[in-house]
Design an enzyme around this catalytic site. Structure first.
Site, short mmCIF file in Angstrom:
data_model
loop_
_atom_site.label_atom_id
_atom_site.label_comp_id
_atom_site.label_asym_id
_atom_site.label_seq_id
_atom_site.Cartn_x
_atom_site.Cartn_y
_atom_site.Cartn_z
N ASN A 9 0.77 -0.20 -5.29
CA ASN A 9 1.24 0.28 -3.99
C ASN A 9 0.16 0.28 -2.92
OD1 ASN A 9 4.12 1.22 -4.43
ND2 ASN A 9 3.10 2.30 -6.10
N VAL A 13 -5.11 -5.82 -7.52
CA VAL A 13 -6.30 -6.07 -8.34
C VAL A 13 -6.19 -7.48 -8.92
CG1 VAL A 13 -7.69 -5.32 -10.29
CG2 VAL A 13 -6.50 -3.63 -8.90
N ALA A 108 6.29 -2.67 -14.16
CA ALA A 108 5.58 -3.75 -14.85
C ALA A 108 4.18 -3.32 -15.27
CB ALA A 108 5.50 -4.98 -13.95
N ASP A 109 3.53 -2.50 -14.44
CA ASP A 109 2.18 -2.04 -14.77
C ASP A 109 2.18 -1.16 -16.01
OD1 ASP A 109 3.63 -0.17 -13.30
OD2 ASP A 109 1.85 0.72 -12.40
N THR A 184 -15.13 25.90 2.08
CA THR A 184 -13.85 25.18 2.18
C THR A 184 -13.89 23.83 1.48
OG1 THR A 184 -13.38 26.28 4.29
CG2 THR A 184 -12.13 24.28 3.80
#
Length: 256
Positions: A9, A13, A108-109, A184
């Site tokens: 997404n 690679v 598929a991954d 923070t």
């Protein structure tokens, strides 16, 4: 050399593998607006960067979770190399017994990750892939893929927290020193990074409790290397899992 393409997404690679040797690994930003010619140029430049001739490409295989990009990439590979890329999906032999409600909807991954892990490790297993989303896929004792879970990825969590809270600053994916932050930034880093590690540990516990036995856990994905050091479970990290899995599937489906 086999060209492997994992279209996610956020990133694509690319890998080149010759026998058992990984010749290169590169990343492109996933862009559904790009044409096949633009992806062809990207591929050509990447091969040139790694001093690889297009004539060295014996074949190609693609796993994609972004349908809009799949055809553009497949056409780009054909234009550049003259090869017709295999696509992970219905009709491709994976050797994987998929026992989920709708196998056709399985990413598929996830299929490639399970198929690859089964070639190197013994079932039962949990395969963790940390990318845009964090996925955990379960392979039972018989070697069947039986399901798993999909969670927001670390970067999605980080972006949502910083974009929707006006007073909270952005931060990098650094490992927190302590669970109890004193400012923070440290509080955010602890919550996002250590929280992701605890989530993985906790889901492993719950999945193994449902199975009734322990598993081998294998992880991959670009974010995994930042999070796994904080996990308390024993997890095998294999950054090249999908490249090796795609190459293996190509060889098995191209056998005479």
């Amino acid at each position: 050399m086999i060209l492997t393409v994992d279209i996610g997404n956020s990133n694509i690679v690319l890998g080149g593998i010759d026998g058992d040797t990984i010749c290169f690994e590169a990343r492109l930003r996933t862009d559904a607006t790009k044409t096949s010619d633009e992806y062809c140029i990207d591929l050509k430049m990447i091969l040139e960067v790694y001093d690889i001739s297009k004539s060295d490409v014996e074949g190609a295989i693609i796993a994609s979770v972004v349908p809009q990009v799949l055809n553009s990439m497949k056409t780009a590979i054909r234009k550049l190399t003259g090869k017709i890329a295999l696509v992970v999906g219905p009709g491709l032999k994976t050797g994987l017994n998929i026992q989920v409600e709708n196998p056709a909807q399985t990413g598929a991954d996830l299929v490639v990750g399970c198929a690859a892990a089964l070639r190197e490790h013994k079932a039962p297993m949990i395969i963790v892939d940390m990318g845009t989303a964090t996925t955990m896929t379960v392979v039972d004792r018989s070697g069947a893929m039986i399901g798993g879970c999909i969670m927001p990825g670390v970067k999605i969590s980080m972006d949502a927290l910083t974009e929707r809270t006006a007073l909270l600053p952005g931060l990098q994916l650094d490992q927190p020193k302590k669970a109890i932050g004193r400012n923070t930034i440290d509080c955010m880093r602890s919550g996002i990074m250590m929280g992701a590690a605890c989530m993985i540990d906790g889901m492993i516990d719950r999945m193994e409790a449902e199975l009734g036995y322990e598993t081998t856990v294998v992880a991959t994905g670009g974010i995994a290397k930042f999070v796994l050091p904080m996990c308390r479970k024993e997890i095998i990290y294999d950054k090249d899992l999908l490249i090796k899995g795609l190459a293996a599937l190509y060889r098995e489906n191209k056998r005479p």
